[in-house]
Design a protein around this motif. Structure first.
Motif, short mmCIF file in Angstrom:
data_model
loop_
_atom_site.label_atom_id
_atom_site.label_comp_id
_atom_site.label_asym_id
_atom_site.label_seq_id
_atom_site.Cartn_x
_atom_site.Cartn_y
_atom_site.Cartn_z
N MET A 1 51.97 44.82 27.54
CA MET A 1 50.61 44.36 27.71
C MET A 1 49.95 45.27 28.73
O MET A 1 50.48 45.50 29.80
N GLY A 2 48.79 45.79 28.38
CA GLY A 2 48.10 46.68 29.29
C GLY A 2 46.72 46.16 29.64
O GLY A 2 46.37 45.03 29.35
N GLY A 3 45.94 47.01 30.28
CA GLY A 3 44.58 46.65 30.64
C GLY A 3 44.52 45.53 31.66
O GLY A 3 45.51 45.22 32.33
N PRO A 4 43.36 44.91 31.81
CA PRO A 4 43.21 43.83 32.79
C PRO A 4 44.23 42.69 32.63
O PRO A 4 44.77 42.23 33.63
N GLY B 1 47.28 42.83 31.58
CA GLY B 1 48.54 43.34 32.11
C GLY B 1 48.52 43.45 33.62
O GLY B 1 49.53 43.18 34.29
N GLU B 2 47.38 43.82 34.18
CA GLU B 2 47.25 43.91 35.63
C GLU B 2 47.40 42.54 36.28
O GLU B 2 48.02 42.40 37.34
N VAL B 3 46.84 41.51 35.64
CA VAL B 3 46.96 40.15 36.16
C VAL B 3 48.41 39.70 36.13
O VAL B 3 48.93 39.15 37.11
N ALA C 1 50.75 38.84 39.41
CA ALA C 1 51.43 37.55 39.57
C ALA C 1 52.93 37.76 39.77
O ALA C 1 53.55 37.13 40.63
N LEU C 2 53.51 38.66 39.00
CA LEU C 2 54.95 38.89 39.09
C LEU C 2 55.35 39.52 40.41
O LEU C 2 56.48 39.34 40.87
N THR C 3 54.44 40.26 41.03
CA THR C 3 54.75 40.90 42.32
C THR C 3 54.33 40.03 43.50
O THR C 3 54.42 40.46 44.64
#
Length: 86
Positions: A1-4, A6-8, A12-14
């Motif tokens: 998953m990329g783009g916004p 994927g950034e979200v 969250a995962l970090t």
């Protein structure tokens, strides 16, 4: 998953923010992921919902908001605990 999106997910995962959800939102997610187009993309819906549940703080709302005409779009809300505000 990329783009916004994927950034979200990556944020969250970090640990850049906490994911908050409720049983009602998890059930809605399960329903939406069962749509044929999404079901093909996500595969095992139960596994996806379980992963989100484990990665989230699941709250049990105590107040139901009545903000919009469509009752399905109103959400429940649980006020934060005093400890969460510090």
């Amino acid at each position: 998953m990329g783009g916004p999106p994927g950034e979200v997910v990556e944020a969250a995962l970090t640990g850049r923010f906490d994911i908050m959800t409720s049983p009602a939102l998890l059930e809605e997610l399960r329903r939406v992921l069962a749509y044929p187009k999404l079901a093909k993309m996500f595969g095992d819906i139960d596994e996806v919902v379980e992963l989100i549940t484990v990665a989230s703080h699941v709250v049990r709302p105590t107040v139901t908001l009545d903000l919009v005409r469509d009752p399905d779009d109103n959400r429940s809300w649980k006020p934060p605990s005093p400890a969460a505000l510090t």
